[in-house]
Motif scaffolding. Structure first.
Motif, mmCIF file in Angstrom:
data_model
loop_
_atom_site.group_PDB
_atom_site.id
_atom_site.type_symbol
_atom_site.label_atom_id
_atom_site.label_comp_id
_atom_site.label_asym_id
_atom_site.label_seq_id
_atom_site.Cartn_x
_atom_site.Cartn_y
_atom_site.Cartn_z
ATOM 1 N N HIS A 1 -59.156 27.039 57.028
ATOM 2 C CA HIS A 1 -58.859 28.028 55.958
ATOM 3 C C HIS A 1 -60.115 28.406 55.253
ATOM 4 O O HIS A 1 -60.210 29.695 55.134
ATOM 5 N N ARG A 2 -60.922 27.530 54.815
ATOM 6 C CA ARG A 2 -62.210 27.873 54.090
ATOM 7 C C ARG A 2 -62.964 28.660 55.001
ATOM 8 O O ARG A 2 -63.598 29.788 54.459
ATOM 9 N N ALA A 3 -63.375 28.492 56.361
ATOM 10 C CA ALA A 3 -64.001 29.112 57.241
ATOM 11 C C ALA A 3 -63.219 30.820 57.323
ATOM 12 O O ALA A 3 -64.074 31.947 57.220
ATOM 13 N N ILE A 4 -61.949 31.014 57.378
ATOM 14 C CA ILE A 4 -61.359 32.328 57.613
ATOM 15 C C ILE A 4 -61.722 32.960 56.206
ATOM 16 O O ILE A 4 -62.052 34.101 56.073
ATOM 17 N N LEU A 5 -61.622 32.297 55.121
ATOM 18 C CA LEU A 5 -61.568 32.998 53.851
ATOM 19 C C LEU A 5 -63.228 33.489 53.649
ATOM 20 O O LEU A 5 -63.628 34.530 53.114
ATOM 21 N N PHE A 6 -64.274 32.769 54.238
ATOM 22 C CA PHE A 6 -65.569 33.033 54.295
ATOM 23 C C PHE A 6 -65.940 34.151 55.048
ATOM 24 O O PHE A 6 -66.373 35.259 54.666
ATOM 25 N N LEU A 7 -65.214 33.904 56.274
ATOM 26 C CA LEU A 7 -65.320 35.159 57.193
ATOM 27 C C LEU A 7 -64.870 36.570 56.773
ATOM 28 O O LEU A 7 -65.725 37.637 56.751
ATOM 29 N N LEU A 8 -63.470 36.472 56.331
ATOM 30 C CA LEU A 8 -63.045 37.659 55.731
ATOM 31 C C LEU A 8 -63.716 38.092 54.387
ATOM 32 O O LEU A 8 -64.071 39.519 54.419
ATOM 33 N N GLY A 9 -64.099 37.360 53.547
ATOM 34 C CA GLY A 9 -64.814 37.632 52.329
ATOM 35 C C GLY A 9 -66.233 38.314 52.504
ATOM 36 O O GLY A 9 -66.397 39.548 52.114
ATOM 37 N N GLY A 10 -66.934 37.766 53.534
ATOM 38 C CA GLY A 10 -68.273 38.356 53.921
ATOM 39 C C GLY A 10 -68.140 39.714 54.616
ATOM 40 O O GLY A 10 -68.950 40.550 54.399
ATOM 41 N N ASN A 11 -66.949 39.746 55.375
ATOM 42 C CA ASN A 11 -66.868 41.054 56.050
ATOM 43 C C ASN A 11 -66.356 41.907 55.268
ATOM 44 O O ASN A 11 -66.877 43.234 55.348
ATOM 45 N N ILE A 12 -65.671 41.807 54.198
ATOM 46 C CA ILE A 12 -65.069 42.594 53.226
ATOM 47 C C ILE A 12 -66.382 43.221 52.392
ATOM 48 O O ILE A 12 -66.377 44.414 52.280
ATOM 49 N N LEU A 13 -67.219 42.405 52.134
ATOM 50 C CA LEU A 13 -68.399 42.798 51.250
ATOM 51 C C LEU A 13 -69.449 43.642 52.106
ATOM 52 O O LEU A 13 -69.867 44.716 51.430
ATOM 53 N N ILE A 14 -69.514 43.329 53.414
ATOM 54 C CA ILE A 14 -70.413 44.046 54.019
ATOM 55 C C ILE A 14 -69.662 45.604 54.374
ATOM 56 O O ILE A 14 -70.298 46.452 54.228
ATOM 57 N N SER A 15 -68.542 45.441 54.759
ATOM 58 C CA SER A 15 -67.601 46.876 54.851
ATOM 59 C C SER A 15 -67.819 47.588 53.531
ATOM 60 O O SER A 15 -68.044 48.794 53.777
ATOM 61 N N LEU A 16 -67.567 47.198 52.522
ATOM 62 C CA LEU A 16 -67.611 47.746 51.339
ATOM 63 C C LEU A 16 -68.981 48.214 51.014
ATOM 64 O O LEU A 16 -69.067 49.497 50.432
ATOM 65 N N GLY A 17 -70.062 47.655 51.290
ATOM 66 C CA GLY A 17 -71.593 48.296 51.290
ATOM 67 C C GLY A 17 -71.685 49.322 52.397
ATOM 68 O O GLY A 17 -72.156 50.525 51.613
ATOM 69 N N ARG A 18 -71.196 49.250 53.275
ATOM 70 C CA ARG A 18 -71.230 50.294 54.496
ATOM 71 C C ARG A 18 -70.448 51.614 54.070
ATOM 72 O O ARG A 18 -70.977 52.741 54.060
#
Length: 291
Positions: A53-70
């Motif tokens: 669960h923690r890994a999924i949150l980290f993966l989604l959170g990081g991906n969201i931040l990167i996508s937001l920046g893009r």
């Protein structure tokens, strides 16, 4: 290649919808763990499930931040580009950077899923990482050069370029190479190091292209090179004034037993190239017929 801004905006709109979907999934996982007792029970009871669960949150959170920046970077770029057509290199570059960052986030998330501390793991692999960096030096240089190519506007997808003996249309630009398609249909993959290390001519950015034509003339036709050149200049007078034709030259190439060979060359506007070639051929035929 200059890409229609409307097409890019359509692609970016799809990415925004995917971003919203990922954000919703992230909020479900985050709020579920905080406000749903059943989820809290299972996460506290099963440590492995909690790690995942923690890994999924980290993966989604990081991906969201990167996508937001893009998304914001692409939006700023499209706003600054006032013309209707834009070069795709910049968007390719930020896409590859986001892919690299997402790969790093995925590796860290995978470590978290197996209860591996990323900092401790990376520290233990320092020597191995240094050896890998030395062995992959050429690949790293290619990646850096690939990013340089992507963030410049010297050439883009769809441009016709000449690299050494290779001439073709750019089909793709990756972190490692540039893919060009030749006139015969064959594709050539050229490493990015070579692209930045040799002279590259972007034929699509030229205002004029040189047109050459050779012909044989019999000796009994008493032509002079100056006479042929002056006739051609007179025939292309209107196009010369419009700057569609320039630098008309007539040269002697060879002298044979019964004929001599001349070469006629001129610089033609790219948009009128076929018409000018046809007019050149007709002018030379008219010159022969008159004599």
């Amino acid at each position: 290649m200059e890409i229609q801004k409307s097409l890019i905006q359509t692609i970016e709109s799809k990415k925004k919808r995917v971003f919203i979907l990922k954000l919703v999934i992230y909020l479900i996982f985050l709020l579920g763990a905080k406000f749903i007792p059943e989820v809290q029970f299972y996460l506290s009871k099963f440590s492995g499930l909690n790690s995942i669960h923690r890994a999924i949150l980290f993966l989604l959170g990081g991906n969201i931040l990167i996508s937001l920046g893009r998304i914001f970077t692409a939006r700023i770029y499209l706003r600054k580009t006032m013309d209707e057509k834009v070069h795709g290199n910049f968007l390719i570059g930020i896409t590859w950077i986001s892919n690299i960052l997402n790969s790093v986030v995925f590796v860290i998330a995978l470590m978290l899923a197996f209860d591996i501390q990323p900092l401790e793991f990376l520290t233990s692999l320092t020597i191995v990482a240094a050896a890998i960096a030395i062995l992959t030096k050429d690949y790293v240089n290619n990646i850096i050069n690939g990013l340089i190519i992507m963030f410049t506007d010297q050439f883009s997808l769809g441009d016709t370029i000449k690299i050494g003996e290779n001439t073709g249309v750019i089909e793709d630009i990756t972190l490692l190479n540039v893919v060009i398609k030749k006139d015969d249909g064959y594709k050539t993959i050229i490493p990015n190091n070579l692209v930045l290390g040799v002279q590259v001519t972007n034929l699509s950015r030229l205002d004029h292209r040189k047109v050459d034509f050779q012909m044989e003339l019999p000796y009994h036709l008493k032509f002079s090179l100056a006479e042929i050149e002056s006739n051609l200049v007179a025939g292309f007078e209107k196009r010369i004034k419009k700057k569609e034709v320039a630098n008309i030259k007539v040269e002697l190439i060879a002298i044979q037993k019964e004929v001599f060979t001349i070469k006629v060359s001129l610089e033609s506007s790219l948009t009128k190239e076929n018409q000018i070639k046809s007019e050149l051929h007709q002018s030379l035929l008219n010159l022969l017929n008159e004599n």
